[in-house]
Motif scaffolding. Sequence first.
Motif, PDB file in Angstrom:
ATOM      1  N   ASP A   1      -6.367   7.001  12.314  1.00  0.00           N
ATOM      2  CA  ASP A   1      -5.027   7.536  12.587  1.00  0.00           C
ATOM      3  C   ASP A   1      -5.049   9.046  12.783  1.00  0.00           C
ATOM      4  N   ARG A   2      -5.866   9.712  11.994  1.00  0.00           N
ATOM      5  CA  ARG A   2      -5.931  11.166  12.133  1.00  0.00           C
ATOM      6  C   ARG A   2      -6.465  11.526  13.517  1.00  0.00           C
ATOM      7  N   LEU A   3      -7.531  10.841  13.890  1.00  0.00           N
ATOM      8  CA  LEU A   3      -8.127  11.084  15.201  1.00  0.00           C
ATOM      9  C   LEU A   3      -7.111  10.807  16.299  1.00  0.00           C
ATOM     10  N   SER A   4      -6.435   9.695  16.173  1.00  0.00           N
ATOM     11  CA  SER A   4      -5.517   9.308  17.233  1.00  0.00           C
ATOM     12  C   SER A   4      -4.342  10.276  17.338  1.00  0.00           C
ATOM     13  N   GLY A   5      -3.884  10.803  16.227  1.00  0.00           N
ATOM     14  CA  GLY A   5      -2.810  11.791  16.269  1.00  0.00           C
ATOM     15  C   GLY A   5      -3.249  13.020  17.072  1.00  0.00           C
ATOM     16  N   TYR A   6      -4.475  13.442  16.787  1.00  0.00           N
ATOM     17  CA  TYR A   6      -5.032  14.586  17.518  1.00  0.00           C
ATOM     18  C   TYR A   6      -5.105  14.294  19.014  1.00  0.00           C
ATOM     19  N   GLN A   7      -5.682  13.132  19.319  1.00  0.00           N
ATOM     20  CA  GLN A   7      -5.886  12.790  20.731  1.00  0.00           C
ATOM     21  C   GLN A   7      -4.572  12.719  21.502  1.00  0.00           C
ATOM     22  N   LYS A   8      -3.590  12.077  20.900  1.00  0.00           N
ATOM     23  CA  LYS A   8      -2.311  11.943  21.595  1.00  0.00           C
ATOM     24  C   LYS A   8      -1.691  13.306  21.913  1.00  0.00           C
ATOM     25  N   ALA A   9      -1.716  14.187  20.928  1.00  0.00           N
ATOM     26  CA  ALA A   9      -1.115  15.503  21.150  1.00  0.00           C
ATOM     27  C   ALA A   9      -1.864  16.251  22.247  1.00  0.00           C
ATOM     28  N   ILE A  10      -3.181  16.174  22.181  1.00  0.00           N
ATOM     29  CA  ILE A  10      -4.000  16.858  23.194  1.00  0.00           C
ATOM     30  C   ILE A  10      -3.654  16.363  24.586  1.00  0.00           C
ATOM     31  N   VAL A  11      -3.602  15.055  24.703  1.00  0.00           N
ATOM     32  CA  VAL A  11      -3.357  14.459  26.017  1.00  0.00           C
ATOM     33  C   VAL A  11      -1.942  14.758  26.511  1.00  0.00           C
ATOM     34  N   VAL A  12      -0.985  14.627  25.630  1.00  0.00           N
ATOM     35  CA  VAL A  12       0.408  14.898  25.997  1.00  0.00           C
ATOM     36  C   VAL A  12       0.554  16.301  26.588  1.00  0.00           C
TER      37      VAL A  12
ATOM     38  N   HIS B   1       0.824  -1.199   0.000  1.00  0.00           N
ATOM     39  CA  HIS B   1       0.000   0.000   0.000  1.00  0.00           C
ATOM     40  C   HIS B   1       0.861   1.253   0.000  1.00  0.00           C
ATOM     41  N   VAL B   2       0.215   2.361  -0.334  1.00  0.00           N
ATOM     42  CA  VAL B   2       0.853   3.670  -0.286  1.00  0.00           C
ATOM     43  C   VAL B   2      -0.070   4.566   0.529  1.00  0.00           C
ATOM     44  N   ILE B   3       0.416   4.981   1.680  1.00  0.00           N
ATOM     45  CA  ILE B   3      -0.411   5.861   2.509  1.00  0.00           C
ATOM     46  C   ILE B   3       0.435   7.038   2.983  1.00  0.00           C
ATOM     47  N   VAL B   4      -0.179   7.922   3.740  1.00  0.00           N
ATOM     48  CA  VAL B   4       0.571   9.062   4.264  1.00  0.00           C
ATOM     49  C   VAL B   4       0.625   8.976   5.789  1.00  0.00           C
ATOM     50  N   GLU B   5       1.442   9.830   6.365  1.00  0.00           N
ATOM     51  CA  GLU B   5       1.601   9.841   7.821  1.00  0.00           C
ATOM     52  C   GLU B   5       0.412  10.533   8.473  1.00  0.00           C
ATOM     53  N   ASN B   6      -0.698   9.880   8.498  1.00  0.00           N
ATOM     54  CA  ASN B   6      -1.890  10.501   9.050  1.00  0.00           C
ATOM     55  C   ASN B   6      -1.728  10.868  10.519  1.00  0.00           C
ATOM     56  N   GLU B   7      -1.285   9.908  11.292  1.00  0.00           N
ATOM     57  CA  GLU B   7      -1.216  10.161  12.731  1.00  0.00           C
ATOM     58  C   GLU B   7      -0.201  11.252  13.050  1.00  0.00           C
ATOM     59  N   LYS B   8       0.973  11.101  12.496  1.00  0.00           N
ATOM     60  CA  LYS B   8       2.030  12.077  12.795  1.00  0.00           C
ATOM     61  C   LYS B   8       1.608  13.494  12.405  1.00  0.00           C
ATOM     62  N   SER B   9       1.059  13.638  11.212  1.00  0.00           N
ATOM     63  CA  SER B   9       0.699  14.975  10.755  1.00  0.00           C
ATOM     64  C   SER B   9      -0.403  15.585  11.612  1.00  0.00           C
ATOM     65  N   CYS B  10      -1.314  14.757  12.066  1.00  0.00           N
ATOM     66  CA  CYS B  10      -2.382  15.298  12.893  1.00  0.00           C
ATOM     67  C   CYS B  10      -1.871  15.602  14.297  1.00  0.00           C
ATOM     68  N   TYR B  11      -0.913  14.815  14.731  1.00  0.00           N
ATOM     69  CA  TYR B  11      -0.267  15.120  16.014  1.00  0.00           C
ATOM     70  C   TYR B  11       0.411  16.482  15.893  1.00  0.00           C
ATOM     71  N   ASP B  12       1.204  16.622  14.869  1.00  0.00           N
ATOM     72  CA  ASP B  12       1.933  17.877  14.667  1.00  0.00           C
ATOM     73  C   ASP B  12       0.996  19.061  14.477  1.00  0.00           C
ATOM     74  N   GLY B  13      -0.064  18.828  13.717  1.00  0.00           N
ATOM     75  CA  GLY B  13      -1.015  19.908  13.470  1.00  0.00           C
ATOM     76  C   GLY B  13      -1.662  20.368  14.768  1.00  0.00           C
TER      77      GLY B  13
ATOM     78  N   ASN C   1       3.523  14.236   4.915  1.00  0.00           N
ATOM     79  CA  ASN C   1       2.695  15.314   4.390  1.00  0.00           C
ATOM     80  C   ASN C   1       3.439  16.628   4.566  1.00  0.00           C
ATOM     81  N   LYS C   2       2.785  17.679   4.134  1.00  0.00           N
ATOM     82  CA  LYS C   2       3.428  18.980   4.245  1.00  0.00           C
ATOM     83  C   LYS C   2       2.483  19.955   4.932  1.00  0.00           C
ATOM     84  N   PHE C   3       2.965  20.571   5.969  1.00  0.00           N
ATOM     85  CA  PHE C   3       2.124  21.538   6.663  1.00  0.00           C
ATOM     86  C   PHE C   3       2.167  22.862   5.923  1.00  0.00           C
TER      87      PHE C   3
END
Lengths: 341, 341
Positions: B200-211, B162-174, B329-331
């Motif tokens: 993954d997008r949701l989880s990236g958000y959640q992790k950053a929020i919680v951290v 498969h070819v996917i993007v860094e959903n979790e990481k980018s949402c964490y960073d965002g 991805n690119k911010f």
Amino acid sequence: MTNKKISIKDIAKALGISITTVSFIINGKSKEKRISESMTKLVEDYVAKVGYRPNHLAQSLRSGKSKVIVFMVEDISNSFFSNIARLIEEKAYRNGYKIIYCSTENDTEKAIELITTFKNRNVDGFIITPTLGLESEIKSLISENFGVILFDRWIPSLECSHVIVENEKSCYDGTEHLILNGCKRIAFVTVESNQTQMKDRLSGYQKAIVVHGYRPLVFEEPFHTPSEAFVGDQIMDFLHMHKDIDAVFFATNYLAFEGLQAFRKMGKQIPEDYQVLSFDDHFFFGLYQPSISAIAQPIELIAERLMEGILHQLSDLEAIQNNKVVLPNKFIQRKSTFRIE
Amino acid sequence: MTNKKISIKDIAKALGISITTVSFIINGKSKEKRISESMTKLVEDYVAKVGYRPNHLAQSLRSGKSKVIVFMVEDISNSFFSNIARLIEEKAYRNGYKIIYCSTENDTEKAIELITTFKNRNVDGFIITPTLGLESEIKSLISENFGVILFDRWIPSLECSHVIVENEKSCYDGTEHLILNGCKRIAFVTVESNQTQMKDRLSGYQKAIVVHGYRPLVFEEPFHTPSEAFVGDQIMDFLHMHKDIDAVFFATNYLAFEGLQAFRKMGKQIPEDYQVLSFDDHFFFGLYQPSISAIAQPIELIAERLMEGILHQLSDLEAIQNNKVVLPNKFIQRKSTFRIE
DNA sequence: TTGAAAGCGGTACCAT
DNA sequence: ATGGTACCGCTTTCAA
């Protein structure tokens, strides 16, 4: 999963009957061919049990028909085309047809190559946004009995069915709308093109302008340049050169997007500095602030007429290959145009 | 135009030689098969003269290969998919492949039906945005030696390239970007989905929020409702219920469009009332006022990796069917997010 | 009522 | 170096 590709032959052998019988039953010709009910049931049950699927390739090779229609547009990533694509696809599936999409990028060479390729795959029909250079190619498609239907633009010198919209009328009306709003100097921004839809849009604008005693003012994007930023700059130069412009009518939505960017860079306000109208609606126009008035093409209807047209051709080879459909557009009044009191 | 479909047989007869010889020469095997130069030239000239075109259907039937790849996405009218489609198509043609597009609408039934149909047309490979229900279907595709590559999302329990993007990481960073900007109450607007990319997008958000010691606040669109206006209203209700929200992170661009409409109806200002960030960039985000910050997926790269991947599989059947590509991805910082001083 | 067999347009194995 | 021919999976005519 012992899915070892079951063929009609395998079925015949397993059941100890002939291929012919199996074929008839599978194709629902039991009645017509007076196959006994017991035999029919036997085969049908077995087919269902082993999950037999006919090989469409072989069917096509033999029958010359493939149940495939090619949808060949200028650019599949353009929302106007991809939206129609989506609708067409749906209607096609409901009628047992598959759709193959491809983009010509308005490149006649590429288009011809594509057509040749698909002819050799026995596709049944073509839905095309033609370039002028395609005339003889399309003519031979018709003479070879492929279904053919053009849309968005057409080729006047060619007898071929098409589905288009009232480009000239809508642009006439749109221009008049701006005039009645009180605009005195209306610019028309378009692309240099000899395609019918673009010529008609321009001509609608020009006629309305002249009828009301004004002078046309047209900006033509020299070519379909891929470097979009460049277009925006050109539009900006154009606006700078004509300080008296009080309204801009864009011939396509992507030109309008360029224009909006130009307005912003120039610090111009809509609709105070410029009233703005665009041909070909886009959902962004409703979202943009201020929202942009537009002339909406009847996407759903276009898709419907296209499928009707081509299915009709395919079901009846004697069908008139010259069914011209012209659909009305819808003016959508938003905040970018208003009656000056 | 007496284009009466010339076949290899016609050529053989006309030249008084055998079909075999013609076939060899046409397929460029003159050297290999030691056909005389004179004969080769004779045939080649004749082929050119009559404009012979091989029937791909027959070739496929015999060889089992069709040089066709299916591009099966959620919705071809979605700009993310249609843009990739466009790029894929271009790369495919350069490699002698054709692309067939179709939309699954995330409907597993429809997807299975489509896959079955195409299997029966001997397509060579599939590029798919899968639904979870497609697992066994895809598994059997692989075992039947079709080329298969997933993108956008994948199926964890399945060994498949498969070819996917860094959903979790980018949402964490965002999310972190918003937090560092000074936002205290960041809402995440997404759709209810068990697809990997959304999770993954949701989880990236959640992790950053919680951290960072905050509490997650998530709005999930119940289903993929077609009635878009409705979604906007729901978002509005959600915002009304949580007066303390100072930033909204949208999981997809179409949700962002809904949100923007909601903000406008509510008379809210961006970024003063809400900072706004969206996953999946769109050219409209740059045009909107204020422009909207977004996380852009590398469309060009995705298309490239997809084609590389599938062509590799098709050229080498022993290729590892488990090549997982994850792209960054690119911010894109715009006006809707800013550091609160 | 059912079956045999001739293709559709190629490919490729096996002769010569 | 070239040619004969079986075959891919199915449709359809003609015969039984």
